[in-house]
Structure formats: structure tokens, C-alpha cells
Design a protein around this motif. Sequence first.
Motif, PDB file in Angstrom:
ATOM      1  N   MET A  77       0.829  -1.209   0.000  1.00  0.00           N
ATOM      2  CA  MET A  77       0.000   0.000   0.000  1.00  0.00           C
ATOM      3  C   MET A  77       0.861   1.256   0.000  1.00  0.00           C
ATOM      4  O   MET A  77       0.472   2.289  -0.558  1.00  0.00           O
ATOM      5  CB  MET A  77      -0.927  -0.004   1.215  1.00  0.00           C
ATOM      6  CG  MET A  77      -2.015  -1.077   1.102  1.00  0.00           C
ATOM      7  SD  MET A  77      -2.822  -1.419   2.683  1.00  0.00           S
ATOM      8  CE  MET A  77      -3.736   0.089   2.890  1.00  0.00           C
ATOM      9  N   LEU A  78       2.016   1.172   0.631  1.00  0.00           N
ATOM     10  CA  LEU A  78       2.917   2.330   0.648  1.00  0.00           C
ATOM     11  C   LEU A  78       3.281   2.753  -0.770  1.00  0.00           C
ATOM     12  O   LEU A  78       3.337   3.945  -1.079  1.00  0.00           O
ATOM     13  CB  LEU A  78       4.191   2.005   1.433  1.00  0.00           C
ATOM     14  CG  LEU A  78       4.049   1.847   2.946  1.00  0.00           C
ATOM     15  CD1 LEU A  78       5.355   1.306   3.542  1.00  0.00           C
ATOM     16  CD2 LEU A  78       3.694   3.182   3.593  1.00  0.00           C
ATOM     17  N   ASP A  79       3.521   1.785  -1.618  1.00  0.00           N
ATOM     18  CA  ASP A  79       3.892   2.120  -2.998  1.00  0.00           C
ATOM     19  C   ASP A  79       2.730   2.741  -3.770  1.00  0.00           C
ATOM     20  O   ASP A  79       2.942   3.400  -4.788  1.00  0.00           O
ATOM     21  CB  ASP A  79       4.387   0.871  -3.735  1.00  0.00           C
ATOM     22  CG  ASP A  79       5.862   0.600  -3.452  1.00  0.00           C
ATOM     23  OD1 ASP A  79       6.578   1.546  -3.069  1.00  0.00           O
ATOM     24  OD2 ASP A  79       6.292  -0.556  -3.620  1.00  0.00           O
ATOM     25  N   GLU A  80       1.519   2.496  -3.315  1.00  0.00           N
ATOM     26  CA  GLU A  80       0.359   3.115  -3.956  1.00  0.00           C
ATOM     27  C   GLU A  80       0.109   4.534  -3.443  1.00  0.00           C
ATOM     28  O   GLU A  80      -0.844   5.196  -3.844  1.00  0.00           O
ATOM     29  CB  GLU A  80      -0.899   2.267  -3.717  1.00  0.00           C
ATOM     30  CG  GLU A  80      -0.782   0.839  -4.195  1.00  0.00           C
ATOM     31  CD  GLU A  80      -0.565   0.767  -5.700  1.00  0.00           C
ATOM     32  OE1 GLU A  80      -1.267   1.487  -6.428  1.00  0.00           O
ATOM     33  OE2 GLU A  80       0.333   0.018  -6.147  1.00  0.00           O
ATOM     34  N   GLY A  81       0.935   4.982  -2.492  1.00  0.00           N
ATOM     35  CA  GLY A  81       0.780   6.348  -1.988  1.00  0.00           C
ATOM     36  C   GLY A  81      -0.134   6.461  -0.782  1.00  0.00           C
ATOM     37  O   GLY A  81      -0.559   7.566  -0.428  1.00  0.00           O
ATOM     38  N   PHE A  82      -0.420   5.330  -0.145  1.00  0.00           N
ATOM     39  CA  PHE A  82      -1.283   5.382   1.041  1.00  0.00           C
ATOM     40  C   PHE A  82      -0.540   4.880   2.268  1.00  0.00           C
ATOM     41  O   PHE A  82       0.273   3.965   2.173  1.00  0.00           O
ATOM     42  CB  PHE A  82      -2.526   4.508   0.829  1.00  0.00           C
ATOM     43  CG  PHE A  82      -3.398   5.005  -0.275  1.00  0.00           C
ATOM     44  CD1 PHE A  82      -4.201   6.121  -0.085  1.00  0.00           C
ATOM     45  CD2 PHE A  82      -3.382   4.391  -1.529  1.00  0.00           C
ATOM     46  CE1 PHE A  82      -5.000   6.601  -1.121  1.00  0.00           C
ATOM     47  CE2 PHE A  82      -4.171   4.860  -2.562  1.00  0.00           C
ATOM     48  CZ  PHE A  82      -4.987   5.976  -2.356  1.00  0.00           C
TER      49      PHE A  82
END
Lengths: 489, 489, 454, 454
Positions: free
Chosen positions: B399-404
Motif C-alpha cells: 500500500m505504501l507504494d500506492e501512496g497510502f
Amino acid sequence: IEEPLIFEQGHPDKCGVDLPEPADKPDRLGGLARSGPIGLPGLSEPEVVRHYTRLSQKNYAIDSGFYPLGSCTMKHNPRLNERLARLPGFADLHPFQPEATVQGALAVMHRLSAWLLGLTGMEAVALSPGAGAHGELCGMQAIRAALDARGDDGRRVVLVPDSAHGTNPATAALCGFRVRGIPGDARGRVDLAAFKAALDDGVAGVMLTNPNTCGLFETDILALSEAVHAAGAYFYLDGANFNAIVGRVKIADLGVDAMHINLHKTFSTPHGGGGPGAGPTVLSPALAPFAPLPYVVHDGAGYRLVEHVEGNARPFGRMKGFHGQFGVFVRALAYIMSMGRDGLHRASGDAVLNANYLLARLGEALTPSFEGPCMHEALFDDRFLKGTGVSTLDFAKAMLDEGFHPMTMYFPLVVHGAMLMEPTETESRDSLDAFCDAVLALAAKAKAGDAAFFTHAPRHTPRRRLDETRAARHPVLRWEPPAPTRAAE
Amino acid sequence: IEEPLIFEQGHPDKCGVDLPEPADKPDRLGGLARSGPIGLPGLSEPEVVRHYTRLSQKNYAIDSGFYPLGSCTMKHNPRLNERLARLPGFADLHPFQPEATVQGALAVMHRLSAWLLGLTGMEAVALSPGAGAHGELCGMQAIRAALDARGDDGRRVVLVPDSAHGTNPATAALCGFRVRGIPGDARGRVDLAAFKAALDDGVAGVMLTNPNTCGLFETDILALSEAVHAAGAYFYLDGANFNAIVGRVKIADLGVDAMHINLHKTFSTPHGGGGPGAGPTVLSPALAPFAPLPYVVHDGAGYRLVEHVEGNARPFGRMKGFHGQFGVFVRALAYIMSMGRDGLHRASGDAVLNANYLLARLGEALTPSFEGPCMHEALFDDRFLKGTGVSTLDFAKAMLDEGFHPMTMYFPLVVHGAMLMEPTETESRDSLDAFCDAVLALAAKAKAGDAAFFTHAPRHTPRRRLDETRAARHPVLRWEPPAPTRAAE
Amino acid sequence: MRYLPLTDDDRRAMLARIGAASVDDLFRDVPPAALSDATPGGGFDALPDHATEMAVERDLAALAARNTTAGSVPSFLGAGAYRHHVPAAVDHLIQRGEFLTAYTPYQPEVSQGTLQYLYEFQTQVALITGMEVANASMYDAATGVAEAAAMACRVTRRKRVLLSGRLHPHYRAATETFLRYTDIETEALDPDPMAVEDLIGRVNPGTACVVVQNPDFFGRLSDLAALADACHAEGALLIVAVAEPVSLGLVTPPGAMGADIVVAEGHAIGSPLNFGGPGVGLFATRKKFVRHMPGRLAGETVDEDGRRGWVLTLSTREQHIRREKATSNICTNSGLIALAWTIHMTLLGEAGFTKLARLNHMKAVELVEHLETVPNLKVVTPTFFNEVLVRLPGHGAAAIVETLAEKGLLAGVPLSRFYPTYPELADGLLVCATETTESADMAALAAALTEALR
Amino acid sequence: MRYLPLTDDDRRAMLARIGAASVDDLFRDVPPAALSDATPGGGFDALPDHATEMAVERDLAALAARNTTAGSVPSFLGAGAYRHHVPAAVDHLIQRGEFLTAYTPYQPEVSQGTLQYLYEFQTQVALITGMEVANASMYDAATGVAEAAAMACRVTRRKRVLLSGRLHPHYRAATETFLRYTDIETEALDPDPMAVEDLIGRVNPGTACVVVQNPDFFGRLSDLAALADACHAEGALLIVAVAEPVSLGLVTPPGAMGADIVVAEGHAIGSPLNFGGPGVGLFATRKKFVRHMPGRLAGETVDEDGRRGWVLTLSTREQHIRREKATSNICTNSGLIALAWTIHMTLLGEAGFTKLARLNHMKAVELVEHLETVPNLKVVTPTFFNEVLVRLPGHGAAAIVETLAEKGLLAGVPLSRFYPTYPELADGLLVCATETTESADMAALAAALTEALR
């Protein structure tokens, strides 16, 4: 992460402010009430804060890294200045309050004026110009007013070196002058002989930048100004590069008649992504009587703001609404007081030292355009890229991926593929070394033949190279609502 | 871009402040002057500003994106609160000024107290606890004091549900209590029968979170509190989840004896990367006499700060230096006044609506742990990842890579591989939809068998997964100068 | 409502997606009797509705204007809260949203900013206290001292804590309160500014720790080496509290005198006074005790690509893992105030920090010179950093302070504020000078006291 | 020196690398006669040395304290500068270093933040003025009007500019000054608040443009449609200046009345009064004139990967490309004030902006009701937005204003401040109300004027 436009995320029902309900009285608009919606998007406060926070994260800034943009003097902007400009006693003043209620504000303007005069040795200063180009206009209008006052209407030519900023000829044109270019010599200076040859009795003045845009001090400056005055013309100095000599050279000693001072360069007020700046303009005794309104004087009773012609002054007019960029004045004054005489002297020394350090270290692989020492900027050209297939632009874009803002490119026009680097005094040696290491590595890479690496740079920035041709050919200058889909049919 | 430590870029000769020269008088240190250098690095102001700006750019924050960290209530922090807390009339007050000179500050504390009592229906509030856990301590110490006051020294057990925050048992232990766990039922609530069975005359009190850490309202709460009181014990409510019910449920109506309120959650003061928060604790009539010092009272003459025992009060002591987190009080009061009765009611409704929307949309692919409606948090477990080779942790890192920012993981402990999501009321529907789209896409990817994508996530963050085991096994908790190189030999 | 992004359309659409009839319907698990807002006549009717930003600002600004700010008048208040000049860059930087609105750094991949500054903070704290390691902060010094005493009991497996009578009364009270319901006994000596305490004589094999302050609450600086030796000889720990962290730039640090745990109030560096809070507790100790230490710790490690990075570490000491066996229940601490502290310290650096300390001391030396001109006043602190105790024989210091406050002068902190039950201390006044104190202020104080004591 | 990172060691090492003996040696190209600092006795000896942050803050704060802030007393000042409440989020966001300390966005790859907000700004300006396109800002409205007049001459290839006598006197003066040395003639009508101007009768085939203001300097709102038609019939352009941008939330916008160029002062939205500056000039026009427009423009495009992005565009109009043939010499403009404007506008949105405008108007209606109770005072503006002209027959308005200022009331702006040579205007006073004006303030003004005019 993409950030949509406010128009794409807002909704007219949302609102980021709460306001009391207006009274419900008959209006007094005379039938001129707006009809229909405006089309503005609405966002709640959390959405607005996040939107502009995210936009900011797509920017490079002096706070985030080295920004050696030549001729722009991107130095540290102290936060003290921001704090002081926001004191309610400065920020919450109406420009037309009675003088008795704004004595502190007038004192700020008076004190700033005194500093600018002390640092330049000039006779008068017009604080009101809104930026550097506006200050140029102020100086050139003062020259025009002086010529008019002496009934000299035959002088309509202004000499401008080929290396000048574009604002110089544009400003001269605004004052009804024609521009005559003067060439540089092989040493990167004005060609004295050519200059003297161009000086005839049609010449109103000369606009010179010193240190010049090649980053060099005009060694013949005293001879130049003497010739100007001998020819009956005036000497305008573009003060964009004042940071190199502040606290060391008095502008009056160079024979200058007018010079603007970019408070947002030399005196460290933030550039704000494109302003606001301020361009106070100092004037010689010959031009002082023509300084524009308003200005502040001090007499026994306190400070007064002179807004109309009085005494022997012959102001050429008013350049701006209200009293100039007051918020910028507070910041600049705080900076100047913080640095003081000794600090400004040291700052110009360090600025020049930093530039010469770049010149020395990068000169190993890049091609310096002229022999040093330079002043506060180091100028290179693109000879070192010859045959590599890499242009100055490509090289600059590759620097972005290394985490550095590029230098100024293709300016001045007098050298090919110019790279003009201005480190300023607020960069540390570590910072300069990191930059030099990165640039030298890129130069080696270019020479090793890896052109594609450069022509497709940058890769790691919020956007890659943008299509400027498309933007100019088919200008899209505002958002428009998407055409309605025809699902209803 | 790597950012070195200050110790790696500083130099003892540099200094980011200018100070006047100290007088040169004989010292009065009695021979206790420090000898030798401290070893602190020095940096100029430009370097400091850039260093901490760059560090900040490595952080995720509510200002930059969605932060659905369950049980943390990461909501928008209004800037008005920051501005008001910095008014010199609040920020530049010494805690020991005479009362007559700080009436406005005492009024802030008194007004905040009145709001907290109005919103909870409780009898008294102790403002001084420094954070949520400190507020828990306050409540449990009040319970202990009340037991002592009635001479009841046989009660040393506190009931704590298995789903509780770790602070609950830790706090109980600090008050000399033993913890007895109570299990949940299949509906994610406290098992009423088991609870009643655990209530004996050795029980001092119960610590319950409601809405509970599974994001559910304890439907039997009235029966539970009745049983607690019938057994002669006290009811502590963990207020971490107050945001779900503020403006809707009066805590007093639930039979609560004490509850802490995280001003940095429900009342929107910024979390600051780990505080400061504040944990004011509201008390029932039974516990009110034992409230700790200091507190503010208002009488005809104005506001008074009570710092020593007076009247019939029997304070159990003092929890903190000075008068509590005053700067946080100003922020919370500004928020509460801005929201008001109607705004807080709407906020809790929207917080619950947003959580149920996540539950509904993500429930399509993830596995909700319990049946809804949920309160302000949606709880999922890792059953949907079964057989994929992807863990809750891996999923979160992707999820971090998705910007969240990911949700809270592995808490509460009562479900396997927990994912606890708290959107708060300050997220827009667009924001929730973007998050749901991204999570659903990740879930599809996991089910499609692309485990390696997850186990090596994140890839686009300032750091990739960090070796926590190494950090704990060989703790390096401070910078040490590098061993001198032996080049001299 | 400016903080709420949902529109009514949004709410309707979302409810439809959820399958609920209304927002109230989502609260159906709440027993109706507990739903105050649904009660006719309402449970919250006495509370005001939302207010505009303009109204809130006007209202609270009016309250702020009712206070006399310490900076607007000559001020000599200390007693644990010291007014220093904080560079504007500090507040600017801590207001960056990425710092201000982040949570505790549980996801280190996107929290390196917070983690790196905590690591810098820990190192700076260890350096100035002369200790080996420091944690990422406590709420304040008072709670830090309490936690330190409890920690000493864990380390020594003993149950007796001895508190100096010269410890800040709030630190003492917070410690007594914190330990009150544990099985730890605390013994606190009486406050006696005139006598030298015999702590060494009270240390015995049952003592877990001795807690002292330096400079102590009455301003006195002492050499603690002998006390440290005595503690260690009996197997006890020495805990040293420091109320004025600036003193560490000039004075021999507790670590160099043998302290085992040092707790300091960091508030004075980087933050405005804020009426006393929030502060930040600095907490440092020896490396061998680190697993007994309360609070968060940032530690260095490497990431999957081998690059240096930081994480919260040794969390097995903490409540969220260890629950009732945790070293403390602390969770949220003082991250942002720690950031302000570390930025201010970084701006100061070695040169600035030591100069600031010297400047403070010299201001206090000058202040004492001024005070010694006041008839009827005795400066009783022999060695000091920037604060001393004076006695005003025959006068209640509190009354004098109020009189001077009416004249626009904040003269100091009367001891009676802390020790109302010790009439013999009623003539005691703590006065302090910092770099913000001007010579003219000192002269004004001396003149006003001379008149008041006439 | 806190802003300078080089140490003496650094300087030595760097000089060695350069091969120079000293920093002074690097200045060897400067003629010795011009080196003031080297002059014995020094050229700068009268100037003070550097000051500490604490000293500068104290010094300038003392100057700030010598001013009466508009917010501390009832205030009715307008005349082109309007005091509105600005949400705290605006100032917080514009202080983010990435906005504050960036240069003009010459490198679009790392300036998308600035470019996107300029695009949003341009769109908002176009929407509220009712125009097709807007630029990225001018210094202020006064310089904007001047540039607009010059632009109209370029568009029409004519040389005569007609200025309404009801134009803000600063806009008029700045325009006359700007055009003074060009080949453009300006004709300005006399200020006459009582008469209706016959501008239509003065438009002729030589007219490049007519410049009017709405609401005009004396507060009056007018329908400009007939004037626009007359201009267009003669091939001239209509330029409309707006001094109070909030009016555009309630009043028919210039674009809807036929304006060709609209210039507005944006200062009142997003920024504090700042004693009048810096402001921000909003500048909007028709699409077909865009290549004649001065100032920067942000435009949409795509990047190498096809993603939408923004660049500065149409720069062939600008001085750095076109030099003496540029449309203007403007370079640095008002980026940060434009950002403040666009953030405030975004917070307001459609609902907030229109409500704020209505609130201002209703406050002014209420103010007029109060003023109409004052004997000896005449409200002379028939239709208005939030400001009106009153006349105080037999009194000099300036003297009345000074008397009231001594009583703590900023009553308005006397016309004599702008028109000292028009004695017939000496009894004129501009008074204005905004959302920050309370009913009690209005009552106080009416009472004070009643007493002063007795």
C-alpha cells in the motif's frame, strides 16, 4: 502520485470557510446582481491543505537543495524575516491610515532607505518599484525626466551590451528609447573602444550590468562612466548582480546615475516562485529630484509620507499603487540589520569565493568561457560537449536527476550554450563539493558517449520533459469543464 | 537523495545563531565548569533549514495523504489552532506568573473543562495528563484512591478484555493491580456471561474500550456497567475511540466512572510524529473528589488555579509538572468551538459513515472480521490472503507504494492478521474511493498469485523494508564519531 | 462546516452503497437509552453550535489579550521554566505538515524524517548530559523523574527511593504520585534552602536510588561525585534531574559526576514557555540499563537494499508488546517538542550552546550584583547557574511579587507557591536571568525591590 | 554569522584550490579606487555591524508596536485596500519552503507545483471576471491598468487612452506615469463624485481604450454595457478595473458587460493589508488578444511519457526572448500572493465566495443605515457594493478623521488625501464595511461622527 486540479475534485456544495449568515435587507446593487453560477469549485479545508501540500511537494526550492541559477541569487531566506513581516503591527496596517498611526511603518521605510543609500553612496532612493524590471523602468524614466527638464529632446538612444538581460532593452523601449547594441570583447567585457565610438549626442544613456552577465567585473567601468558623462548621457547600472560587491563597492564611486536593487536577490527576501519582489532604485544627485512618489521624510514632528509634489522635487510620477512592497521592505530590513556592514562584506566575499571554487573545480572538465577570477557567477559554455550529442539543455536536465537545480542556460547570449552558475554565499563547501562531484561525473559520462542518458533525462522528477512547442502552438491556459457526455440520448 | 546526520555535516566552528558577547566577570560556578568539548556539531542556519526540510520530505503525514491508521484517529489538523496557540498571549506565559496576570489562560482551561464535561456528562475533569496512557493512569489511580478512601483493600484485580490496547494492562499494573483477561464473543464484543462470571469481590474495576478495538459498539454496555457497579467495582472507559460517538453519546449515561480523552485524536490537535498529546480524564461523582492537582476554579474574583489541597477535595496527587499541556488545550478548544455541538455530531456521523463505506466496498474482496455496521473503524483479517503467500505485513507494505499509509496491522490481537482501518470524518469520498480502488487492485493481484510483488514491497519509498531484527539485536541508539583512521602511522 | 468534506449527495450515495437508511441507522448498535442526541430536549442542548474561524479567532484572541506576556515586561521567573530566545527557523520547521501531522513512526519506510531526527535528538541528549544513551523523550521532566525512579527499582530490584528536599517540588510530587500505588516506598527530605543535605548518610543497602537536582531547586550548583560514589558503593543508582538544560553548556554534566540516570526538562530549548506545557523530558542513562528504560528508542539499521536507515527499536520493553510487564505505559510522548529542541540545539551547535550557557551565567552574575544593592534582601545561593534564591526578611515574597506585578514587573517566583505549609520559607523568592534579560530590567527590579522592602 | 556556512578553514582550503591568496585577491578586477571597503577610514564606517536575531526582533517589534493596527480598533478604511479575514490555512501553506523559496518555474519538471497553481489561479481569475483567459499576475492593479492601456494600444494600433475620473487615483497616476514617455496620449477626466460621466460621448475612432472602474473609486456600481457597446462600435476596447475583488461574487462581472480587459487588485483575498503591498494584479482578457497580453502564462501540455503537465508558455511575447519588442518588461511578478489568492479562493469556493460577497454588501447596507442617522452627513453613493462616499458639509474630512483616530477609531479615507488640489472634495470621506465590521463598530462610528459634526 497525480494531483488533480481543484476543478476536478471540488463540488459547489463544499466549502472550506464558515461565514456568518448575511442580513436579509434589500440590496443596493441597482439591478447589477450577478446571475447564474460562477463555476468555482468548492473544497473543504482538509482537501485544500492536502492539495496545496502535495503541489508543493512537486517543487524544487532553495530550502530543499542547491539552486545555482545564474543571475537569480537564490540564497537562503531567513525565517526571522517572515516572522517579523507577519507581526500584526506591520501586516495589519491599512495604507491610508492617518500618518500618526503608522509612524513605525514609515520608520521601516526610512531606515531601509538609509541603509540602501549608505551601501551605495547614492543621493536618493525610490522604494516603490515592484521588482527589478520595474526598478529599471524607474531609473530610465528618471533619466528621461532629467533630459526633459534640461530641454534635451534629441537623445533617444540607449546603449545596451549584447550580454544584457532582456529586461534592459524592453525597459528602454517603454521609455521611448531606441536600443543600440554594443559588443563585448574577448575578455567578456564591454569593448571600450566600440563603446566610446557608439557614444554620440543622440545617446540618452547606457544600461550596463556590473558585475556583468558573464560573471566578470567591468574593469573599464570608471572609464566607461566618465565617457558616458562626458557625452552628456546618463549611466544606468542593472543591479541584478549587486550581491557580488555589496559592502565592498559604493555604486556612486562607479559614476552611476541610477541602479535598481532586487531586494529578493541581494537582500534575501524569498522569490516566492515568481515574486513578489521589490526593486528600490537609487539615484545620483543629477536624477534625485525626479524620484517618483511617494517617499518618506523625517522632520521634527516625525515621519511623513509625501504623496504629492512638494518643495523643489520634480517627481516624474507614481509607479505603483499605495506605497510599494511594504512587506518586502520589512524582510529586507531585517536581513540587512542581521548581516550589518561586516556581514554583507563577508557575504559578498563568500559569494565570490564560492563561484571561483566552482570555476576551479568544474574548470577541470567543463569549458570556462573566460579567464578568472570571476565574481559571484561562473560561466561555462558547451565546448566541452562538442561531439557528444549532448546539449546544454540535456546536460541541465540530467542534473535534475542528481537532485540539483540546473544553472541558468543559454544566457548570456554572447557565449554558445551558456551555463551560468551562481552559488551564493549561503552554500556550504560540502554542498558545492557534492554538486561538483555530480557535474564532473556527468561530464565524464557525456564524454564517454552515453548521449541517450542525457537526451532522455530527467527520469526521476515529478514530470519528464514537457512538450513546450505543443503548449505554445495550442495554448490551453485555463481549465474548461469537460464537454457533457451525451448519455442521455 | 541521502541526507547525512547533522554530526556528519556539522563543524564546531559553525553556528546557526548569533549571540551577544557574555560579560567577562568572575564565575559563580563553584569550580563546576565543564571541561573539554561536548562534541556537538555546528551548522549555519541555511544548512539547518535545508536539513530538516529534507528530513520532513521523507515523512508521510495526514497533510500529504490518507492515513487510515486504526485507533489513531488521524484527522485533519486545522491551522487555525496552530495560529491561536502561538498568540503571544498564550505562548509567552510563564507558568508561575501571578494569577491576576494569566486570567485569560485560566479561562481557556476552564472553558475546555466545561466543554469536556458537557460532552461527556461527567462530574469532573483532570486536565493535566500528558497523553492517553497518562490519562488512563489518572483514571486508574482515582479508582485506587476511591477504594483506599473507603478502606477497601481487598480489590486488586482489574478486568481487561483480550482486545484491549497494551496501555490498559500496563497502566493497571502501574497502579498495583493484577490483570484478568476477559474473552470476546463471536460478535466481537465482550462475552457478557464470562464477564459477569469474572466479577468477584476482588475486582477493583474494569477497563473497557467502547467502541471497542474491533470497531464495534459494545451492545451490552449498560448491562456491563450495571454489573460492575453491582459488584462494587469501578468502570474505566478507554476513550481512544471517542471520535465515533462524540456529540451523540454521553459517557455518563453508560455508567462510566472515568475516561481519558485524547485531545490529539478526537479533538484534532496534531500528533506531531509522536506527541505532544494530552489526555484529560473525566470522572464520575464517585471519583471526582480524588481528581489530581492542579485544577482551575472560578469564583467571584476570577479564575484561580488550585495547586494544593483545599476544601473537601482529596486529590490523589499531581501527575505532571506545571499545569498540563496548555498549548494543546488551546488547540483543542479552538477545534471544539469551531465544530460546536452540531459539528461534532456531524463529525462522528461522518466518521462512522466513512468507515462503513470502507467496510462495504472493501468487503467485496477482503474478509471483514465481524458483521456490520461498524463504528468509526472497519476491521478485516487475513483470511482473504490465505494460500497467497502474502501476509498482512506484505499487503500493508505494498500500500505504501500506492501512496497510502497502511492501516493498523495485527491489532486487535483477537483476529488473525488484523487490518484495522480508521478513515475519520475528514476524508472525502474521492479519497476513500481512490484508496478502495487501490486496495481492491492489490487484493486481486495477491489472489492472482503475485506474491513476490508483495514480499519485496515497498519499492518507491525513501527506504525499503528495514531490518528490525538487526536493530534490536545490536542496538545502535546514537551516533558515535568514526574511529580515527590510522593514516598517521 | 469547513473541516468536513462530505456533501449531502455523498452521504446519500454512500449510504446507498452500504445499504443503510441513514447515518443514524449506522448507530443502531447503541442502546437507545444511551443516545443523548436523540433524546427529545437533547442531551447536548446547553452546548453552542459551530463557530466561524473569524469568531473563534476573535474570541480566543480576546482571552489571550487578558494575559500579561512575560516578554512585555521585565521578567525574572524561573523555578523550572526558563524563557529563552528561540530562532524563528525552529517554529517554521516544526510546522511543516510532514512533521506536524505525522503519527508515531510505525512505518519506517515512510517515516525516516521523524526517525532520523529522533536519532539526532538521542545523540545530542546523550552528549550534553554526559551519558551513553538517551530515549526519544518523555512527557516532561517531572514524569521523567518518576519513571527514572521506577526504572532504578527495576534495575536494582529494590523498592526504596530517596528524594532530595532540593528537588523541584513538582518533580517530587509527580514521583510520589506515580509510585504511590506501587510497592515502592519513597522518602523525601524537607526543603531547606539553608542547610546542606546529608543524603550520603541515608543511602543503605535497601536504597534503589537517590534523586537529586543540579542546579537544585534553590539554584545551587553542587558537586555530586561523592554522592555518586556513595550510591554505587551501596548498589544504588544516582538519578540527577536538570531543570534548566542550558546549564549543561557550562556546568560539569551529571554523567561526568557519576549519574546513572539523567532526566532534564527540555522545554527551555526550542519552545516558548506555553504556560508550562507541553514540555519534553530528556532521559539518558548507561548503555547497560537500556532494556530497563521507558519510552521510545530510534535505532540504526539497514534496509533491503543495504542502505542505512532508522527504526523504532527495543519495543519489546513497551506496552503494546509486553502489556502489563512493560517498562512503562508511555506511548505518545513529545515528538514535536523534541524536534524543536533538536533543531534549536543544531542551530546552536557546540559554539552557540556553550556561549548561550555562559551568557546566561554572566547575566545571573550581573543580576546578583544588582540584587546585592537592595537593602533588606539576602542572596542565599552561593554557587549557581542562572537562578538564585533571595530572602526578604520580614516580608512575604508572594505579596511583594503581586505588588510588583501591578507595577508591570514579574519579579520572581515566591517559594510559598510550592511550600504553603512551611511558613519559614515565606520570605523566599527565586529570581532568574537569561539571555533575554537586559541590564535595565535588572536595575528596575533592584529599584522596585528597594522601594517595596523599605 | 548565522547565515554563512563557510568556516575559516573552508575559506583557506578553497582559496588554495582556486590558487588565490585571499578573498580580496578575487576582487582584483575591481579598480582600487572603487573598493570602498579597502579605503582607510572605510567607505561604510557609518553603517552598523551585524546584529543578533534577538536584537533585530526586539528592534523591529518595537517599531511594529508604534503602529495602530487596523484590527485593534473599529476601522472603515477602503479606497482600494480592503480588510478581510484570511483563514489560517492560507498563510501556513504559502510558507511551505517549496513554494516560498522557489524561483520562477523555468524548469517545469521540478516546478509542477508552482505551474499547476498558476493554472488554477488563471482559471479562477477568468471565471470571476467573466473573461476567457487570465495571466499569472501583475505587481498590482495600478500597474496592471497601465499595462492594459498599453496592450489596448497594441491591439488597436491606436494611441489614445481615455481614463474615467472615477478611476482610483493611484491607478490613474500609475497609468499616466507608465505611458508618459511613450507615444501614447492619455486623457483623464476630472474626479466628480456627484455627476454622471459622459464617457460614451468622448469615444471616437482614435480611441484605443476607455478605462473605468466598477464599483468606481467613489463606491458607485454602474452598468457598463452601453459603454462597452459604444467602445466596440468605434473599434476601441473597454478596460474595467476592479479594486475590491470580493465584489465579483455578487455583482455582474465586467466580462458579462462587455469588457475587453479586466484588471483587479487581488490583495483583498488571501493577504493581510500589509500597509498596501505587496498586492497582486489580476489580469484577464479575451482569448483573441492573448498574444498581446503582458506577463507570465502557465499552459497545459504533456511530458515525454504522455502525462499531463504545465509549462510557462507563449514566452515569445516576453522580454527575455523578444527584448525591446516585448509586450512588457515584467519578469518577477506576484507569484506567492497569487498563491495566497488562489488558496483563499479555493477555500471559499462557489458557495463561500458568493456568500462572502453578499455578507460584505449587507454589512455596507447596514453601515449606510447607521450613517444616515448622523445629522449633517450625506451618503452620496446611490448604488454600491461595500463602500460609499459621504460628504460632511462644512467640514474637512481629513481633520475629522484625525480627530476620530485620536479617539481610537479609523473612520475612513478622506478624499483630500488624493485630491489636495480639489477643495470642493475636501468634505468627502470614503467609508467601507467588510465581514470584519461589527454592528457595534458601526454604531460607534455614527456616534463619533455625530459628535464631531455637531
